[in-house]
Design a protein around this motif. Structure first.
Motif, PDB file in Angstrom:
ATOM      1  N   GLU A 188     -29.422  19.183 -11.359  1.00 35.37           N
ATOM      2  CA  GLU A 188     -30.566  18.547 -11.253  1.00 35.37           C
ATOM      3  C   GLU A 188     -30.929  17.677 -12.690  1.00 35.37           C
ATOM      4  O   GLU A 188     -31.490  16.895 -12.708  1.00 35.37           O
ATOM      5  N   TYR A 189     -30.479  18.559 -13.673  1.00 32.87           N
ATOM      6  CA  TYR A 189     -30.755  17.828 -14.951  1.00 32.87           C
ATOM      7  C   TYR A 189     -29.834  16.539 -15.008  1.00 32.87           C
ATOM      8  O   TYR A 189     -30.252  15.616 -15.437  1.00 32.87           O
ATOM      9  N   ALA A 190     -28.724  16.584 -14.525  1.00 31.18           N
ATOM     10  CA  ALA A 190     -27.771  15.362 -14.691  1.00 31.18           C
ATOM     11  C   ALA A 190     -28.407  14.110 -13.727  1.00 31.18           C
ATOM     12  O   ALA A 190     -28.289  13.055 -14.154  1.00 31.18           O
ATOM     13  N   LEU A 191     -28.860  14.354 -12.572  1.00 35.09           N
ATOM     14  CA  LEU A 191     -29.759  13.607 -11.801  1.00 35.09           C
ATOM     15  C   LEU A 191     -30.722  12.920 -12.408  1.00 35.09           C
ATOM     16  O   LEU A 191     -31.027  11.647 -11.885  1.00 35.09           O
ATOM     17  N   GLN A 192     -31.424  13.329 -13.464  1.00 39.27           N
ATOM     18  CA  GLN A 192     -32.542  12.640 -14.024  1.00 39.27           C
ATOM     19  C   GLN A 192     -32.117  11.197 -14.826  1.00 39.27           C
ATOM     20  O   GLN A 192     -32.838  10.480 -14.805  1.00 39.27           O
ATOM     21  N   PHE A 193     -30.501  11.197 -15.062  1.00 36.12           N
ATOM     22  CA  PHE A 193     -30.382   9.957 -15.807  1.00 36.12           C
ATOM     23  C   PHE A 193     -29.446   8.952 -14.816  1.00 36.12           C
ATOM     24  O   PHE A 193     -28.961   7.891 -15.466  1.00 36.12           O
ATOM     25  N   ASN A 203     -23.552  19.093  -1.176  1.00 32.67           N
ATOM     26  CA  ASN A 203     -23.556  18.077   0.289  1.00 32.67           C
ATOM     27  C   ASN A 203     -22.558  16.834   0.127  1.00 32.67           C
ATOM     28  O   ASN A 203     -22.956  16.025   0.463  1.00 32.67           O
ATOM     29  N   GLY A 204     -21.459  17.230  -0.645  1.00 34.47           N
ATOM     30  CA  GLY A 204     -20.323  16.318  -0.534  1.00 34.47           C
ATOM     31  C   GLY A 204     -20.640  15.060  -1.415  1.00 34.47           C
ATOM     32  O   GLY A 204     -20.103  13.875  -1.442  1.00 34.47           O
ATOM     33  N   GLN A 205     -21.486  15.210  -2.581  1.00 34.56           N
ATOM     34  CA  GLN A 205     -21.892  14.252  -3.317  1.00 34.56           C
ATOM     35  C   GLN A 205     -21.614  14.669  -4.820  1.00 34.56           C
ATOM     36  O   GLN A 205     -21.679  15.551  -5.146  1.00 34.56           O
ATOM     37  N   ILE A 206     -21.467  13.595  -5.665  1.00 34.29           N
ATOM     38  CA  ILE A 206     -21.419  13.464  -7.240  1.00 34.29           C
ATOM     39  C   ILE A 206     -22.298  12.775  -7.898  1.00 34.29           C
ATOM     40  O   ILE A 206     -22.829  11.904  -7.229  1.00 34.29           O
ATOM     41  N   VAL A 207     -22.632  13.003  -9.120  1.00 34.15           N
ATOM     42  CA  VAL A 207     -23.475  12.151 -10.012  1.00 34.15           C
ATOM     43  C   VAL A 207     -22.366  11.954 -11.160  1.00 34.15           C
ATOM     44  O   VAL A 207     -21.718  12.769 -11.823  1.00 34.15           O
ATOM     45  N   HIS A 208     -22.304  10.551 -11.549  1.00 34.11           N
ATOM     46  CA  HIS A 208     -21.348  10.311 -12.407  1.00 34.11           C
ATOM     47  C   HIS A 208     -21.473   8.957 -13.070  1.00 34.11           C
ATOM     48  O   HIS A 208     -22.199   8.126 -12.589  1.00 34.11           O
ATOM     49  N   ALA A 209     -21.064   8.838 -14.469  1.00 39.70           N
ATOM     50  CA  ALA A 209     -21.100   7.449 -15.047  1.00 39.70           C
ATOM     51  C   ALA A 209     -19.936   6.648 -14.440  1.00 39.70           C
ATOM     52  O   ALA A 209     -18.836   6.904 -14.876  1.00 39.70           O
ATOM     53  N   SER A 210     -20.093   5.838 -13.555  1.00 43.38           N
ATOM     54  CA  SER A 210     -19.138   5.121 -12.813  1.00 43.38           C
ATOM     55  C   SER A 210     -18.375   4.311 -13.568  1.00 43.38           C
ATOM     56  O   SER A 210     -17.333   4.240 -14.043  1.00 43.38           O
ATOM     57  N   ASN A 211     -19.005   2.743 -13.667  1.00 43.18           N
ATOM     58  CA  ASN A 211     -18.489   1.801 -14.459  1.00 43.18           C
ATOM     59  C   ASN A 211     -19.480   0.930 -15.158  1.00 43.18           C
ATOM     60  O   ASN A 211     -20.736   1.003 -14.797  1.00 43.18           O
ATOM     61  N   PRO A 212     -19.123   0.044 -15.754  1.00 44.73           N
ATOM     62  CA  PRO A 212     -20.176  -1.117 -16.283  1.00 44.73           C
ATOM     63  C   PRO A 212     -20.960  -1.530 -15.154  1.00 44.73           C
ATOM     64  O   PRO A 212     -22.261  -2.037 -15.476  1.00 44.73           O
ATOM     65  N   VAL A 249     -25.172   8.148  -7.963  1.00 42.43           N
ATOM     66  CA  VAL A 249     -24.689   9.151  -7.186  1.00 42.43           C
ATOM     67  C   VAL A 249     -23.591   8.512  -5.937  1.00 42.43           C
ATOM     68  O   VAL A 249     -23.775   7.379  -5.538  1.00 42.43           O
ATOM     69  N   SER A 250     -22.417   9.264  -5.785  1.00 46.33           N
ATOM     70  CA  SER A 250     -21.285   8.577  -4.901  1.00 46.33           C
ATOM     71  C   SER A 250     -20.964   9.774  -4.036  1.00 46.33           C
ATOM     72  O   SER A 250     -21.202  11.063  -4.342  1.00 46.33           O
ATOM     73  N   GLY A 251     -20.229   9.394  -2.938  1.00 47.00           N
ATOM     74  CA  GLY A 251     -19.561  10.415  -2.252  1.00 47.00           C
ATOM     75  C   GLY A 251     -18.368  10.938  -2.851  1.00 47.00           C
ATOM     76  O   GLY A 251     -17.496  10.185  -3.577  1.00 47.00           O
ATOM     77  N   ALA A 252     -18.226  12.279  -3.122  1.00 41.87           N
ATOM     78  CA  ALA A 252     -17.271  13.058  -3.696  1.00 41.87           C
ATOM     79  C   ALA A 252     -15.659  12.667  -3.130  1.00 41.87           C
ATOM     80  O   ALA A 252     -14.960  12.581  -4.185  1.00 41.87           O
ATOM     81  N   SER A 253     -15.735  12.160  -1.991  1.00 39.94           N
ATOM     82  CA  SER A 253     -14.163  11.810  -1.471  1.00 39.94           C
ATOM     83  C   SER A 253     -14.018  10.324  -1.463  1.00 39.94           C
ATOM     84  O   SER A 253     -12.966   9.925  -0.748  1.00 39.94           O
ATOM     85  N   TYR A 254     -14.815   9.592  -2.301  1.00 36.78           N
ATOM     86  CA  TYR A 254     -14.281   8.086  -2.375  1.00 36.78           C
ATOM     87  C   TYR A 254     -13.222   7.844  -3.070  1.00 36.78           C
ATOM     88  O   TYR A 254     -12.498   6.834  -2.888  1.00 36.78           O
ATOM     89  N   ARG A 255     -12.678   8.714  -3.847  1.00 37.54           N
ATOM     90  CA  ARG A 255     -11.097   8.690  -4.273  1.00 37.54           C
ATOM     91  C   ARG A 255     -10.458   9.857  -4.151  1.00 37.54           C
ATOM     92  O   ARG A 255     -10.920  11.038  -3.949  1.00 37.54           O
ATOM     93  N   LYS A 256      -9.293   9.841  -4.382  1.00 33.88           N
ATOM     94  CA  LYS A 256      -8.541  11.096  -4.328  1.00 33.88           C
ATOM     95  C   LYS A 256      -9.008  11.938  -5.600  1.00 33.88           C
ATOM     96  O   LYS A 256      -8.783  11.687  -6.619  1.00 33.88           O
ATOM     97  N   ILE A 257      -9.409  13.345  -5.086  1.00 34.35           N
ATOM     98  CA  ILE A 257      -9.591  14.390  -6.181  1.00 34.35           C
ATOM     99  C   ILE A 257      -8.307  15.130  -6.716  1.00 34.35           C
ATOM    100  O   ILE A 257      -7.506  15.471  -5.898  1.00 34.35           O
ATOM    101  N   LEU A 258      -8.085  15.187  -7.815  1.00 32.54           N
ATOM    102  CA  LEU A 258      -6.963  15.760  -8.584  1.00 32.54           C
ATOM    103  C   LEU A 258      -7.416  17.411  -8.874  1.00 32.54           C
ATOM    104  O   LEU A 258      -6.378  18.149  -8.693  1.00 32.54           O
TER     105      LEU A 258
END
Length: 431
Positions: A325-330, A401-410, A416-425
């Protein structure tokens, strides 16, 4: 070990005499080499027959094509001692030849040479690692299908291996090694390129003339997809691109054995998580039945807003839900390479690091290092809010719910993206 020490001692003696042109006396309490001494290696193609004695029988010269004495940086032979004696060169040569010394190459072993020394389980489920080369031996752990150990020795159809924290014996009929292991190792291993320069450009094509797709910091691990001459094709947040082989080191990672103690801890943890999930589901159902509304508890779902949108946070631990919840604020804030500011800009690991810092947890500013933080989560189905979702050269926070929050790219910034958009290591749980 004694045999190797004796053989090395003889090599040292022969080398010393060859250089000094005189006999040598060695005291039992002394050493032949100073601290941080040298490895004496016999290069392929050289012959011991070329060593000839001097006129007095105690010296020697090295003709063309004789023994090469190679000094290996950082190596040490330790304290090599023998009885007090003065040994003529003829005796040393005769003794070395009787030991049938194999010439040693100074070159770094190739990947295929390393793979030949692997033992890879080929079974439906797993093969037991035992304390003895017998089914009577105690079970120390398990080597699951396609898991890998390092070969030590073979005894009566059993391979002695070391894998993870386990050293023991596996039945040879359930594993492959030697030449048979090479091709399997290429399929079951995960190949990574680790960045060895401060900032590495990822290019769209394998040439320095190609446009830059993205940048990577020193220490990041990239999943290798393919290779061309002097270049590796890798998976990065911006897509697939190419990196120069001059600025990375390449290694292959394998799944290793699980010890009996590690298995017990894993099973206990999984049972605890199932218990908590059952309790949370029961509490949620009871709250709905009594009030007709969604109840709230430390493990219930919630929602949070960021960037003008509302996102649903899944069920999990109280702290994990709070992190998500804290991360989603940004969401909506910028991506900045090397940054750690949640408002002015952060990169992927900087974002994760700064979010967790708000909860008193210190994480590294490295997506590679994040792959070893906390404890492992087996699959996305078992992931909970707050878990780290690790990709090739990237890391994100799971919100449920199958989602992530992340600093993606410029271009996308914090999103917020789907967690399975890339191969998870890897998936790692902090709380």
């Amino acid at each position: 070990m004694v045999r190797n020490a004796k053989r090395m001692t003889a090599c040292v003696l022969a080398a010393s005499i060859a250089f000094a042109g005189m006999g040598i006396s060695v005291q039992a309490s002394g050493t032949l080499l100073p601290r941080g001494g040298v490895d004496l290696l016999l290069s392929q193609g050289n012959s011991l027959d070329g060593i000839t004695a001097g006129a007095n029988g105690n010296g020697a010269v090295l003709p063309s094509g004789g023994v090469d004495l190679l000094l290996s940086q950082g190596s040490s032979l330790g304290d090599i001692a023998t009885e007090t004696a003065t040994l003529p060169i003829e005796s040393i040569i005769e003794w070395i030849q009787s030991e049938e010394l194999t010439p040693v190459s100074a070159e770094k072993p190739t990947e295929e040479e390393l793979f030949r020394n692997l033992v890879i389980a080929q079974v439906n489920t797993c093969v037991n690692v035992r304390s003895l080369p017998s089914e009577e031996g105690e079970v120390l752990g398990k080597l699951y299908n396609n898991s890998v150990g390092t070969f030590i020795s073979e005894e009566n159809g059993w391979y002695q291996i070391t894998s993870g924290t386990v050293t023991g014996y596996v039945k040879g009929e359930y594993c492959v090694t030697g030449e048979n292991a090479v091709e399997i190792a290429k399929k079951v291993g995960t190949r990574f390129a680790t960045v060895t320069t401060q900032t590495l450009f990822v290019r769209k094509e394998p040439t320095t003339e190609s446009s830059v797709l993205g940048m990577l910091p020193e220490g990041d691990d990239l999943l290798v997809l393919d290779e061309a001459e002097g270049w590796y094709k890798v998976d990065v947040e911006e897509g697939t691109g190419w990196i120069s082989a001059d600025y990375v080191s390449v290694h292959t990672e394998f799944v290793q054995a699980e010890s009996k103690e590690e298995e017990a801890r894993r099973l206990a943890k999984e049972e605890e998580e199932r218990r908590r999930a059952r309790e949370a589901a029961a509490a949620k159902a009871a709250a709905k039945g009594s009030s007709g509304q969604k109840g709230s508890s430390s493990s219930s779902s919630g929602s949070s807003s960021g960037g003008g949108a509302s996102y649903s946070v899944g069920s999990g631990s109280e702290m994990g839900v709070a992190v998500a919840e804290y991360a989603l604020q940004f969401v909506g804030n910028p991506y900045v390479y090397g940054g750690t500011s949640l408002t002015k800009g952060a990169d992927c690991s900087g974002f994760v690091m700064s979010v967790y810092a708000n909860f008193g947890v210190s994480l590294p500013h490295s997506s590679k290092a994040d792959r070893s933080q906390g404890s492992a989560v087996a699959s996305l189905d078992e992931a909970q809010p707050g878990d780290l979702i690790c990709y090739s050269g990237h890391v994100a926070l799971y919100i449920g719910n199958g989602q992530i929050v992340h600093a993606s790219n410029p271009t996308k910034g914090i999103c917020v993206s789907g967690a399975s958009y890339r191969k998870i290591l890897a998936i790692r749980r902090i709380f």
